[in-house]
Write an enzyme that holds these catalytic residues in place. Structure first.
Site, PDB file in Angstrom:
ATOM      1  N   GLY A 211      39.781  18.629  80.086  1.00  0.00           N
ATOM      2  CA  GLY A 211      41.118  19.088  79.717  1.00  0.00           C
ATOM      3  C   GLY A 211      42.208  18.059  79.763  1.00  0.00           C
ATOM      4  O   GLY A 211      43.391  18.414  79.768  1.00  0.00           O
ATOM      5  N   GLU A 236      39.791  24.833  84.688  1.00  0.00           N
ATOM      6  CA  GLU A 236      40.386  25.697  83.663  1.00  0.00           C
ATOM      7  C   GLU A 236      40.063  25.222  82.251  1.00  0.00           C
ATOM      8  O   GLU A 236      40.027  25.998  81.299  1.00  0.00           O
ATOM      9  CB  GLU A 236      41.902  25.797  83.855  1.00  0.00           C
ATOM     10  CG  GLU A 236      42.724  24.593  83.419  1.00  0.00           C
ATOM     11  CD  GLU A 236      42.664  23.431  84.399  1.00  0.00           C
ATOM     12  OE1 GLU A 236      42.947  22.292  83.980  1.00  0.00           O
ATOM     13  OE2 GLU A 236      42.357  23.672  85.578  1.00  0.00           O
ATOM     14  N   ASP A 237      39.791  23.903  82.111  1.00  0.00           N
ATOM     15  CA  ASP A 237      39.447  23.378  80.788  1.00  0.00           C
ATOM     16  C   ASP A 237      38.110  23.932  80.296  1.00  0.00           C
ATOM     17  O   ASP A 237      37.956  24.285  79.127  1.00  0.00           O
ATOM     18  CB  ASP A 237      39.425  21.853  80.799  1.00  0.00           C
ATOM     19  CG  ASP A 237      38.676  21.279  81.998  1.00  0.00           C
ATOM     20  OD1 ASP A 237      38.096  22.057  82.781  1.00  0.00           O
ATOM     21  OD2 ASP A 237      38.678  20.042  82.156  1.00  0.00           O
ATOM     22  N   TYR A 238      37.139  24.019  81.194  1.00  0.00           N
ATOM     23  CA  TYR A 238      35.826  24.578  80.844  1.00  0.00           C
ATOM     24  C   TYR A 238      35.964  26.049  80.453  1.00  0.00           C
ATOM     25  O   TYR A 238      35.383  26.494  79.451  1.00  0.00           O
ATOM     26  CB  TYR A 238      34.875  24.422  82.027  1.00  0.00           C
ATOM     27  CG  TYR A 238      33.479  24.937  81.775  1.00  0.00           C
ATOM     28  CD1 TYR A 238      32.470  24.087  81.325  1.00  0.00           C
ATOM     29  CD2 TYR A 238      33.150  26.280  81.992  1.00  0.00           C
ATOM     30  CE1 TYR A 238      31.186  24.558  81.088  1.00  0.00           C
ATOM     31  CE2 TYR A 238      31.872  26.759  81.759  1.00  0.00           C
ATOM     32  CZ  TYR A 238      30.894  25.892  81.310  1.00  0.00           C
ATOM     33  OH  TYR A 238      29.628  26.366  81.080  1.00  0.00           O
ATOM     34  N   ASN A 241      37.643  26.453  77.033  1.00  0.00           N
ATOM     35  CA  ASN A 241      36.689  26.212  75.961  1.00  0.00           C
ATOM     36  C   ASN A 241      35.776  27.427  75.771  1.00  0.00           C
ATOM     37  O   ASN A 241      35.519  27.863  74.642  1.00  0.00           O
ATOM     38  CB  ASN A 241      35.863  24.964  76.281  1.00  0.00           C
ATOM     39  CG  ASN A 241      34.946  24.545  75.145  1.00  0.00           C
ATOM     40  OD1 ASN A 241      34.063  25.279  74.733  1.00  0.00           O
ATOM     41  ND2 ASN A 241      35.134  23.338  74.655  1.00  0.00           N
TER      42      ASN A 241
END
Length: 392
Positions: A211, A236-238, A241
């Site tokens: 992210g 939170e980026d995972y 996605n």
């Protein structure tokens, strides 16, 4: 054969299979890197370019923060806004932002001060005001350490086809010779282990999102509840996605890399980052406890050497040395692909940095198992299985 012999044969065959799979993923990463990175994509006509809201969460300053933030004011793109987020009124980053806003009055930029608590994740709490105020459907979340080229935003938008919901920049590093060996070490890590994982993941459809710099459509995120559900995780980026792909959109890798340009760097601080990332991955995806160490050069080389000697009678030392040499050459090839130009350091520095990374990989992974407490910025979090967090 005895039961022990059957077990040993089965184990050896499984190890050789895993070894061959590692070589396959290495090869896939190199081929995908050649085909994907640094490509010139067709540029849409100006009237077809969508608006983009850039969210920049900031905490504190470092020697390169001014240059990093200024690079966003210089973006060559017709329709964007920059939304800066700062947690506290005493944060010195505010003065830098205000100075840049005065220097570039024609750029649509806003500053949001103070958090809105909606979840345990401090980064999400810092960004939520900007997220709610963003006037565009397409959002770019970019960390404070990222430095952009003038055409980077255009390159990311060119990747945002109608069926694409998220465009991710693979993290890499700016050339920072003044920071010495630590900058070489960081570059080698992100152009070998990290690049292999990211390129291999995107090539095979595995969620390999990071992210630091990602452009995404807001609609599927809002339908899933906005940023609050993402804030239950530090990864939170995972989850972002995953949310977007679950809505039926694709996630693609940008043709350009995200240029990290932090002004402070040391080997010890970078090791702490590696340990934290490993903690997050293991908590979110527990099967990586076994799979990730077996994707490392030294451990897999040792296991494969034993297995091949046991099955075929070939010298384990010869296999191990061949394994190390070939892995080294493939990693060097991957580095040259990601760098896309002459290396900013000597081959000797690369050898030292590569050996250091590979020999310490298992030790750093073991360090990540020592506890479930993660330190991020000025906060501490307890990691639970599945990746959810609790503030400590």
């Amino acid at each position: 054969m005895s039961v022990e012999q059957y077990f040993a044969v089965g184990l050896a065959i499984a190890i050789v299979g895993g070894w061959l799979f590692d070589w396959l993923m290495h090869t896939v990463a190199i081929i995908y890197g050649i085909r994907r990175l640094h490509r010139q994509l067709p540029t849409p006509s100006p009237e077809d370019l969508p608006g983009v809201s850039i969210i920049k969460p900031l905490v504190g300053v470092d020697p390169h923060l001014y240059a990093n933030l200024e690079s966003f004011f210089k973006l060559q793109y017709p329709n964007f806004e920059i939304l800066f987020c700062v947690q506290e009124e005493s944060d010195p980053a505010i003065m830098i932002v205000q100075k840049l806003m005065e220097l570039y009055p024609k750029v649509d930029a806003k500053l949001f001060i103070g958090i809105k608590y909606i979840c345990p994740n401090g980064k999400i709490n810092n960004m939520i005001k900007a997220y709610e105020a963003a006037k565009n459907e397409n959002l770019l979340i970019s960390d404070s350490c990222i430095k952009m080229n003038e055409n980077t935003l255009m390159e990311m938008v060119c990747c945002l086809k109608p069926d694409v919901g998220m465009v991710v920049q693979m993290p890499f590093f700016e050339n920072r010779p003044k920071l010495g060996f630590a900058s070489v070490y960081e570059k080698v890590y992100f152009a070998t282990f990290n690049a292999r994982s990211t390129l291999g993941g995107f090539a095979t459809g595995i969620n390999a999102c990071t992210g630091m710099s990602c452009l995404f459509r807001r609609e599927p995120v809002d339908k899933a509840g906005g940023l609050a559900p993402l804030g239950q995780y530090l990864s939170e980026d995972y989850i972002l996605n995953h949310t977007i792909t679950q809505a039926g959109y694709k996630s693609v890798l940008c043709t350009s890399t995200a240029q990290q340009n932090s002004g402070c760097s040391s080997v010890s601080s970078f090791h702490k980052r590696i340990i934290r990332w490993s903690q997050l991955r293991i908590a979110l995806l527990p099967h990586l406890i076994i799979l990730e160490p077996l994707s490392e050069c030294m451990l897999m080389g040792a296991c494969a050497s034993w297995a091949i000697e046991y099955l075929f009678g070939i010298s384990s030392m010869g296999v191990f040395l061949m394994h190390i040499l070939l892995w080294f050459l493939l990693d060097y090839t991957l580095l040259r692909i990601v760098e896309n130009g002459p290396l900013p350091f000597s081959k000797f520095e690369f050898v030292v940095a590569w050996l250091m990374r590979e020999t310490l990989a298992l030790f750093l992974t073991l360090q990540s198992h020592r506890n479930t407490i993660v330190k991020w910025r000025h906060k501490q979090y307890k990691l639970n299985w599945g990746g959810k967090i609790e503030e400590v």
